[in-house]
Design a protein around this motif. Structure first.
Motif, PDB file in Angstrom:
ATOM      1  N   ARG A   1       0.826  -1.210   0.000  1.00 41.11           N
ATOM      2  CA  ARG A   1       0.000   0.000   0.000  1.00 41.11           C
ATOM      3  C   ARG A   1       0.858   1.257   0.000  1.00 41.11           C
ATOM      4  N   ASP A   2       1.892   1.295   0.848  1.00 39.10           N
ATOM      5  CA  ASP A   2       2.744   2.476   0.920  1.00 39.10           C
ATOM      6  C   ASP A   2       3.399   2.775  -0.422  1.00 39.10           C
ATOM      7  N   HIS A   3       3.704   1.730  -1.190  1.00 44.10           N
ATOM      8  CA  HIS A   3       4.333   1.927  -2.495  1.00 44.10           C
ATOM      9  C   HIS A   3       3.319   2.214  -3.594  1.00 44.10           C
TER      10      HIS A   3
ATOM     11  N   ALA B   1      -9.045   5.387  -2.709  1.00 43.70           N
ATOM     12  CA  ALA B   1      -8.146   4.857  -3.734  1.00 43.70           C
ATOM     13  C   ALA B   1      -8.542   5.430  -5.097  1.00 43.70           C
ATOM     14  N   ARG B   2      -7.585   5.393  -6.016  1.00 47.45           N
ATOM     15  CA  ARG B   2      -7.851   5.906  -7.367  1.00 47.45           C
ATOM     16  C   ARG B   2      -7.549   4.814  -8.384  1.00 47.45           C
TER      17      ARG B   2
ATOM     18  N   ASP C   1      -5.557  -3.115   4.219  1.00 49.90           N
ATOM     19  CA  ASP C   1      -5.871  -1.707   3.986  1.00 49.90           C
ATOM     20  C   ASP C   1      -5.057  -1.185   2.808  1.00 49.90           C
ATOM     21  N   PHE C   2      -5.757  -0.792   1.726  1.00 54.60           N
ATOM     22  CA  PHE C   2      -5.123  -0.171   0.562  1.00 54.60           C
ATOM     23  C   PHE C   2      -5.624   1.264   0.397  1.00 54.60           C
ATOM     24  N   SER C   3      -5.980   1.915   1.482  1.00 52.93           N
ATOM     25  CA  SER C   3      -6.512   3.274   1.420  1.00 52.93           C
ATOM     26  C   SER C   3      -5.519   4.207   0.732  1.00 52.93           C
ATOM     27  N   GLY C   4      -6.057   5.079  -0.125  1.00 52.89           N
ATOM     28  CA  GLY C   4      -5.223   6.084  -0.780  1.00 52.89           C
ATOM     29  C   GLY C   4      -4.319   5.557  -1.867  1.00 52.89           C
TER      30      GLY C   4
END
Length: 441
Positions: free
Chosen positions: A161-163, A216-217, A189-192
């Motif tokens: 997720r951070d990447h 997320a986009r 969690d893959f938020s954002g």
């Protein structure tokens, strides 16, 4: 070495003598007689020869320096490759260790290696994804339960997720493939995150807890949940943005739990599909979603005692389709939604002991179609709806029992059509709305 040095000196001397002779011949002036003088002195010929040799030597020195640099770079590259390979071997070994702390260290080591080793970044990502694809027993009471495994897996999800959040473009993984086919998840969690590559959750199993994609986009690329299974799990896409990518839940199975897209934004060419999906209990929530284009499709989906809410949504363009879906029990509600364009299609849909509600919806434009729908013991209500434009059609729909109600609906413009609709034992309440043309009791 001495032989090479001597030969080099001899070669230089020969080159100098040959160059002097050639320059002397080329620089001789025209002769007027037997006693005519040369136009260029020997000293000038020597100077010109030295200049030519100097330039020649400089070129050779430059070629030698370039070659030496290339050799040094090649050695450095081979040294880096060797170092990266050693780091890869070490990190992979840590991921396979029996101790959870060592496996955690392996996760971070592999992620750092992916950042540094751009040529093989996809390989490092594949290793982390492969770890998540391995069999996983999440129940602590099971004999196959592995202590500390949940923390390791959730750490991998956080690292990915951070990447994907794009904070550092140089090390972003957004455009890389993530293969999580048939993996088992008990939360994540893959938020954002920003997805514009290929991501596969096909056949994955989601058990309990929440899996989150808030804000997320999805642009370009594809995120696939085809055939995934969700058991008492919440999958959340609240305020996510779909502006070109595709999210595919085709043939997925949902047992209780919630699929939430509250406040999601659908721009042109964004697509999310639930074709042939099965819902047994639970909720699909698109409340306050904004449809500015794109497509949301539940074609041939099956709902049993489930709830679909599109309350307070705004539809200006695009399509929300339930073609040939089946509802047994449960509710589909568009309460307080605003329709200023686009299409909501419930054509050929079967409702048995279900409710379709457009309570206090606002119709300014766009189209709502329930054509060829089959309503058995079901209720369709437009209570307090306001029609200032647009079109609502129930052409050739069949109602058996149940109710169709427009109580307290207000119409200034727009069309409500029931051409060749059939009603058998159905309570039809038009309120202050004039029955549409073609209406037969």
């Amino acid at each position: 070495m001495w032989i090479v040095a001597c030969l080099a000196v001899v070669a230089v001397c020969c080159a100098g003598i040959g160059g002097y002779w050639l320059v002397s011949r080329l620089t001789e002036g025209p002769a007027d007689g037997p006693n005519s003088a040369e136009t260029t002195s020997a000293a000038d010929a020597i100077r010109l020869t030295i200049a030519i040799l100097t330039v020649f030597g400089a070129v050779l020195a430059g070629v030698y320096a370039y070659r030496k640099q290339r050799i040094a770079e090649g050695e450095a590259h081979r040294s880096d490759a060797t170092q990266f390979a050693e780091r890869y071997t070490t990190a992979a070994g840590q991921l396979g260790h029996d101790t959870p702390a060592v496996r955690l260290a392996g996760v971070y080591a592999m992620a750092r290696l992916a950042d540094d080793w751009e040529d093989q970044r996809q390989v490092c990502i594949d290793v982390l994804c492969a770890y998540l694809r391995m069999p996983y027993e999440w129940d602590p009471e099971s004999e196959r339960y592995r202590k500390g495994e949940r923390e390791v897996r959730h750490t991998i999800i956080r690292v990915i997720r951070d990447h994907l959040q794009g904070r550092q473009e140089r090390t972003s993984w957004s455009a890389y493939a993530l293969d999580l086919t048939r993996a088992t998840f008990d939360g994540g969690d893959f938020s954002g995150s920003h997805f514009h590559g290929s991501v596969s959750f096909a056949g994955a199993e989601f058990i309990g807890d929440s899996f989150i994609f808030d804000e997320a986009r999805f642009s370009d690329g594809t995120v696939v949940f085809r055939g995934a299974r969700f058991s008492s799990c919440t999958v959340r896409f609240d305020k996510a943005r779909f502006d070109g990518g595709t999210v595919n839940f085709d043939e997925a199975r949902f047992s209780s739990g919630t699929v939430a897209l509250r406040g999601a934004l659908f721009d042109p060419s964004g697509t999310i599909t639930f074709q042939d999906a099965r819902f047994s209990g639970g909720t699909v929530a698109l409340d306050e979603a904004e449809f500015n284009g794109g497509t949301v499709s539940f074609e041939r989906a099956r709902f049993t005692d489930s709830t679909v809410t599109i309350n307070h949504a705004r539809c200006t363009a695009g399509s929300l389709a339930f073609h040939r879906a089946q509802f047994k029990g449960g509710t589909v509600s568009f309460d307080h939604a605003q329709f200023v364009g686009g299409v909501v299609a419930l054509d050929d849909t079967e409702f048995t002991d279900s409710t379709v509600s457009f309570y206090a919806a606002r119709f300014a434009d766009g189209t709502i179609t329930l054509d060829y729908g089959q309503f058995t013991g079901s209720t369709v209500t437009f209570h307090h709806a306001r029609f200032g434009g647009g079109r609502v059609t129930l052409d050739r729909a069949r109602f058996t029992g149940g109710m169709l109600s427009f109580v307290r609906a207000q119409v200034t413009e727009g069309v409500v059509a029931c051409e060749e609709a059939q009603f058998s034992g159905t309570s039809v309440r038009w309120g202050r709305l004039r029955p549409p043309e073609g209406w037969r009791a």
